[in-house]
Design an enzyme around this catalytic site. Structure first.
Site, mmCIF file in Angstrom:
data_model
loop_
_atom_site.group_PDB
_atom_site.id
_atom_site.type_symbol
_atom_site.label_atom_id
_atom_site.label_comp_id
_atom_site.label_asym_id
_atom_site.label_seq_id
_atom_site.Cartn_x
_atom_site.Cartn_y
_atom_site.Cartn_z
ATOM 1 N N LYS A 112 118.302 -26.436 49.850
ATOM 2 C CA LYS A 112 118.931 -26.965 51.140
ATOM 3 C C LYS A 112 118.097 -25.959 52.406
ATOM 4 O O LYS A 112 117.942 -26.482 53.415
ATOM 5 C CB LYS A 112 120.245 -26.797 51.334
ATOM 6 C CG LYS A 112 120.724 -28.124 50.138
ATOM 7 C CD LYS A 112 122.532 -28.005 50.415
ATOM 8 C CE LYS A 112 122.954 -28.859 49.504
ATOM 9 N NZ LYS A 112 122.964 -28.819 48.150
HETATM 10 C C1 LIG Z 1 123.139 -29.873 47.289
HETATM 11 C C2 LIG Z 1 122.692 -29.460 45.700
HETATM 12 C C3 LIG Z 1 122.305 -30.575 45.009
HETATM 13 C C4 LIG Z 1 122.797 -31.929 45.217
HETATM 14 O O1 LIG Z 1 121.742 -32.454 46.313
HETATM 15 P P1 LIG Z 1 122.149 -33.769 46.982
HETATM 16 O O2 LIG Z 1 120.982 -33.935 48.008
HETATM 17 O O3 LIG Z 1 123.602 -33.662 47.487
HETATM 18 O O4 LIG Z 1 121.943 -34.899 46.039
HETATM 19 C C5 LIG Z 1 121.916 -30.178 43.972
HETATM 20 N N1 LIG Z 1 121.716 -28.605 43.316
HETATM 21 C C6 LIG Z 1 122.195 -27.723 44.299
HETATM 22 C C7 LIG Z 1 121.929 -26.561 43.959
HETATM 23 C C8 LIG Z 1 122.508 -27.989 45.478
HETATM 24 O O5 LIG Z 1 122.720 -27.108 46.595
#
Ligand SMILES: *Cc1c(COP(=O)(O)O)cnc(C)c1O
Length: 462
Positions: A112
């Site tokens: 993210k």
């Molecule tokens: C947010 C997240 C996901 C999922 O991603 P999306 O975009 O919500 O599908 C998977 N793994 C981790 C470690 C995350 O922080």
């Protein structure tokens, strides 16, 4: 470039407006009116380029005149300067035709950061220009919140409030949200699960009086700016493996469908993507939807991959919009059904389209643990539980086309699960080794819209 809502009833916006707005006023999500494409030559030219240069080429067609080329290059450069790896998104090999895309070298050790660091830079530049003040409210299953706080801490025109489910995030995730000392950072532990946090956030956006009063802005994965930033690493990794001359497939550990939707956008832009595989944990609503055509909510069962513990997958709405040939009225009806009845059925035409775009699979808790142990033995790679879900599902989809599985978090973010699986307790990288010693600051709050709104009104700087 203009942005339209998936429910067809909200104003058409520019990139800057769509980014600052987050959720559309009709409850829908913003998508570009048309998806720009890159030529095979433009993609071929990316070979050997820096992540930042590739990012500029991929994102530039989407931002219209929001930033000049020089400004945009500077924002991209600043966004990724704090990463702990020169390649930003390095690829490692797991098996003859299976690669792992390490997306966890950012400041909060999860993918993210790729989007949030850039959004932070873009928000700051835009607010500086307008002189406005905004209140960012985000809901998190753990990683979005820490990434948002890291991106916005200390910025002068922004207060950031993060709602996370009390007791349901890992200690590292919690500490990353509760230890920043800046007064514009507010961590709120909500008595509920992630879907409750996300629902209250949507309620706030639909309370237009509150929304306008506090200058509410959203940075959840529904924010188009975030999806866009994630398109870049599909290009950088595919080009490393021979695109545009060779096809590449991707498996993506999925919760809110933002990351995998970015892969779909990359494909629409002209990247030769063969398969896009949705990987879920035991909270497998997306896998079930793709297999049966019925999207049905069934309570969240906490897992060892908490960032994927979800029953309402917000960005799926963007895929539905295309599956229904961009008919906003139909999408609005399906979303109302999901809210009111807890389920909806996808039409035959739309499910055929979705299956054409996406494969899917799920990994149980025991499969996730054994995949972590197995990879340590076979490759020495220590996976976080989310990445392990991806690797497990990808193993069922290996073939002649190279498979890239997205490693979405650093194993040190989830040390208990990793230690249980493999006996290895992964250490935090040196640059954040003192996380466990910093003092925490958090407010516990009821799962109640009025309580949350009054707290935000009180706390934000005026
Ligand atoms: C947010 C997240 C996901 C999922 O991603 P999306 O975009 O919500 O599908 C998977 N793994 C981790 C470690 C995350 O922080």
């Amino acid at each position: 470039m203009r942005y339209i809502s998936t429910r067809g009833q909200a104003p058409v916006l520019s990139f800057e407006e769509a980014m600052m707005t987050g959720l559309a006023r009709d409850g829908g999500l913003y998508v570009p009116e048309t998806v720009p494409t890159l030529t095979a030559d433009q993609i071929a030219d990316m070979a050997g380029q820096s992540y930042e240069d590739i990012a500029f080429t991929v994102m530039r067609p989407f931002i219209g005149d929001t930033f000049t080329d020089d400004e945009f290059r500077a924002l991209i450069k600043a966004a990724y300067a704090g990463f702990g790896h020169d390649a930003r998104a390095p690829l490692v090999q797991l098996a003859p035709n299976h690669f792992l895309l390490e997306l966890f070298h950012g400041p909060t050790l999860a993918f993210k950061d790729f989007a949030m660091q850039l959004i932070g830079q873009m928000f700051q530049a835009s607010l500086k220009r307008s002189g406005k003040r905004i209140t960012i409210v985000g809901a998190t299953s753990g990683d979005t919140g820490s990434a948002a706080i890291e991106a916005f801490r200390g910025l002068s025109n922004v207060d950031v409030f993060i709602l996370f489910p009390h007791g349901r995030v890992s200690e590292v995730q919690r500490r990353q949200m509760t230890t920043p000392a800046e007064s514009n950072v507010h961590a709120l532990a909500v008595d509920g699960d992630f879907d409750d946090c996300q629902a209250r956030l949507k309620d706030m956006f639909n309370d237009f009086t509150f929304r306008d009063e506090v200058g509410l802005a959203g940075v959840n994965s529904i924010n188009w700016g975030r999806v866009l930033a994630q398109v870049v690493y599909y290009f950088s990794s595919a080009v490393s493996l021979g695109a545009p001359h060779r096809k590449v497939s991707f498996t993506v550990p999925t919760g809110n469908f933002g990351d995998i939707f970015a892969g779909y956008i990359a494909k629409r832009m002209g990247l030769p993507v063969d398969r896009l595989v949705v990987a879920t944990n035991q909270n497998d609503i997306l896998d079930r939807t793709l297999k049966t055509g019925l999207q049905k909510k069934e309570g969240v069962t906490p897992s060892i991959s908490p960032s994927m513990d979800i029953q309402v997958s917000s960005n799926f709405e963007r895929a539905l919009f295309d599956a229904y040939s961009r008919d906003g009225a139909v999408v609005g009806q399906l979303m109302d059904d999901l809210k009111d009845k807890g389920e909806f059925t996808v039409s035959q035409g739309a499910i055929d389209w979705l299956r054409d775009q996406f494969d899917s699979g799920r990994a149980s808790e025991s499969e996730t643990l054994s995949t972590i142990a197995d990879q340590v033995t076979r490759t020495g790679e220590v996976l976080c539980p989310h990445s392990a879900v991806g690797v497990k599902v990808a193993e069922h989809h290996l073939g002649p086309v190279p498979m890239v599985t997205l490693a979405t978090a650093h194993p040190a973010k989830f040390p208990d699960a990793v230690e249980k699986a493999s006996g290895i307790r992964p250490p935090l990288p040196q640059r954040m080794a003192d996380l466990y010693d910093r003092p925490e600051r958090v407010t516990r709050v009821a799962n109640d819209l009025a309580a949350l709104e009054s707290l935000i009104r009180d706390r934000r700087a005026k």
